[in-house]
Structures are given as structure tokens and as C-alpha cells.
Design an enzyme around this catalytic site. Structure first.
Site, PDB file in Angstrom:
ATOM      1  N   SER A  79       0.841  -1.191   0.000  1.00 34.29           N
ATOM      2  CA  SER A  79       0.000   0.000   0.000  1.00 34.29           C
ATOM      3  C   SER A  79       0.876   1.241   0.000  1.00 34.29           C
ATOM      4  CB  SER A  79      -0.924   0.005   1.225  1.00 34.29           C
ATOM      5  OG  SER A  79      -1.889   1.034   1.124  1.00 34.29           O
ATOM      6  N   ASP A  80       0.369   2.302  -0.609  1.00 34.07           N
ATOM      7  CA  ASP A  80       1.091   3.562  -0.601  1.00 34.07           C
ATOM      8  C   ASP A  80       0.092   4.707  -0.668  1.00 34.07           C
ATOM      9  OD1 ASP A  80       4.068   4.555  -0.871  1.00 34.07           O
ATOM     10  OD2 ASP A  80       2.847   5.883  -2.102  1.00 34.07           O
ATOM     11  N   GLN A  81       0.481   5.840  -0.110  1.00 29.43           N
ATOM     12  CA  GLN A  81      -0.410   6.995  -0.061  1.00 29.43           C
ATOM     13  C   GLN A  81       0.323   8.247  -0.524  1.00 29.43           C
ATOM     14  OE1 GLN A  81      -1.526   9.049   3.779  1.00 29.43           O
ATOM     15  NE2 GLN A  81      -3.493   8.081   3.330  1.00 29.43           N
ATOM     16  N   ALA A 119      -3.270   3.786  -2.517  1.00 32.33           N
ATOM     17  CA  ALA A 119      -3.284   2.623  -3.406  1.00 32.33           C
ATOM     18  C   ALA A 119      -3.071   1.332  -2.618  1.00 32.33           C
ATOM     19  CB  ALA A 119      -2.203   2.757  -4.474  1.00 32.33           C
TER      20      ALA A 119
END
Length: 206
Positions: A79-81, A119
């Protein structure tokens, strides 16, 4: 009560969170399922992306891919933001890392809407499974004075948080409004979507 014989208890599979983030670990812990955390070694620098969605999606995919290649039978979660201010999805708000930058970020966020592109990528190399998506959340900051900002940064130390706040902590005091379908998207990993994917993979959640 009977269970689908094709469903799996988590103890029978290898579930890996491709992250060292304590916040994401805390989110995973909500599910009460067995997993392990392995941080991926990737370059998180932008590569000319023109929208925060594209950067977040690529980084989430690469994080999961890096660990899935090492553990091909595991189900890997990446996950990434990426944060950005209204009207500027190509200007990414990263982690401030210093008190001075955190104060500057919050001054820029004052009385503005800040969007979060978060994401999620779930991969299992041995089966070829891969699903990557982006969820959105937005926050309207109230008008903040410098004294409030300095006091907040000193107390909450949000130096490793994009946007320079912790919504699960004192950061809630900075907001006028929070808008979105899943608050965990703001926290760094969209858990409703993750649970949907895990159920599709026949993992019992709950």
C-alpha cells in the site's frame, strides 16, 4: 455452522504485509488474522508521474511485487499513499521528516482541502493473482494559526506522515470536515477493499 471447504484459515497460508509502517500494522491487527510484516526495498521517488493516483498505484504495486518475488506462494499486501492539495494533483505532499517542514506543510494546508490517493496492491506470484487499485479520501482543514500548528507538531510529532498530521491522534483537531467512504483510506490502507480482496481469495474475514 459450515464453511466452504475451499476457504482458508489464515494459519494455513502465508500472508505478508509489505510494509514497516506501524499505522498499517495497526490496521492489519484490526482483522485479528495471522500475518507477518516485511519491509520492501524500493525507490519511492516519483518518475515523472503527473497525478498522485499514478504515483501511489505504482509504489503500492512495486512494494507488493518486491516481496512477492521473494515469497512466491505468499499473499502479499502493498500500500502507498500520496497527498495533494485541491487543484494540484501533480504536486505531491510527502513526509515532512523535520519539524520545520511539518510546520510549513500545515501552513499550506490551512483552510484548504487536501486529497489522499491511497493505493492497494495484493499479489500472489505462484498463482498469478494481482489486483491493484486506488481509493480516495479528502480532508478540509480549518484555518490554522502558527501557534496552533507549532503546538500540534510538538505534541503529535507527525514527521513521518504525508500531510503532517495523524488523524487517529490529535490531528483530528485540525479538521473542519472529513469526506470519504472509508476512513482507513486516510490512515494509509483502504481496509474495506482489502477485506473484499481477501474474501475473494477465500480467506475468512471475519
Amino acid at each position: 455452522m459450515t464453511h466452504d471447504p475451499m476457504q482458508h484459515s489464515v494459519g494455513s497460508i502465508d500472508l505478508i504485509l509489505a510494509s514497516s509502517s506501524q499505522t498499517r500494522k495497526d490496521l492489519m491487527n484490526r482483522l485479528g488474522i495471522q500475518y507477518r510484516s516485511i519491509p520492501p526495498d524500493i525507490d519511492e521517488s516519483p518518475r515523472g508521474e503527473l497525478h498522485a493516483d499514478d504515483l501511489a498505484k505504482r509504489l503500492a504495486f512495486e512494494k507488493a511485487q518486491a516481496i512477492a518475488e521473494q515469497y512466491p506462494d505468499a499473499i502479499v499486501i502493498g500500500s502507498d499513499q500520496v497527498a495533494w492539495r485541491e487543484g494540484a494533483p501533480d504536486i505531491f505532499i510527502g513526509k515532512p521528516l523535520t519539524v520545520e517542514k511539518a510546520i510549513k506543510q500545515l501552513q499550506g494546508n490551512s483552510d484548504r482541502i487536501v486529497y489522499f490517493s491511497t493505493a492497494l496492491s495484493v499479489q500472489q506470484k505462484s498463482t498469478g493473482f494481482e489486483e491493484t487499485l486506488v481509493e480516495h479520501y479528502k480532508v478540509k482543514f480549518r484555518k490554522l494559526c502558527l501557534t496552533e500548528i507549532e503546538r500540534y507538531v510538538e505534541r503529535d510529532q507527525p514527521l513521518h506522515c504525508a500531510g503532517s498530521f495523524k488523524c487517529e491522534s490529535l490531528g483530528i483537531s485540525l479538521f473542519e470536515q472529513m469526506m470519504g467512504q472509508d476512513q482507513t483510506t486516510l490512515m494509509g490502507m483502504p481496509m474495506i477493499k482489502l477485506c473484499e480482496i481477501l474474501r475473494d481469495l477465500k480467506i475468512l474475514v471475519p
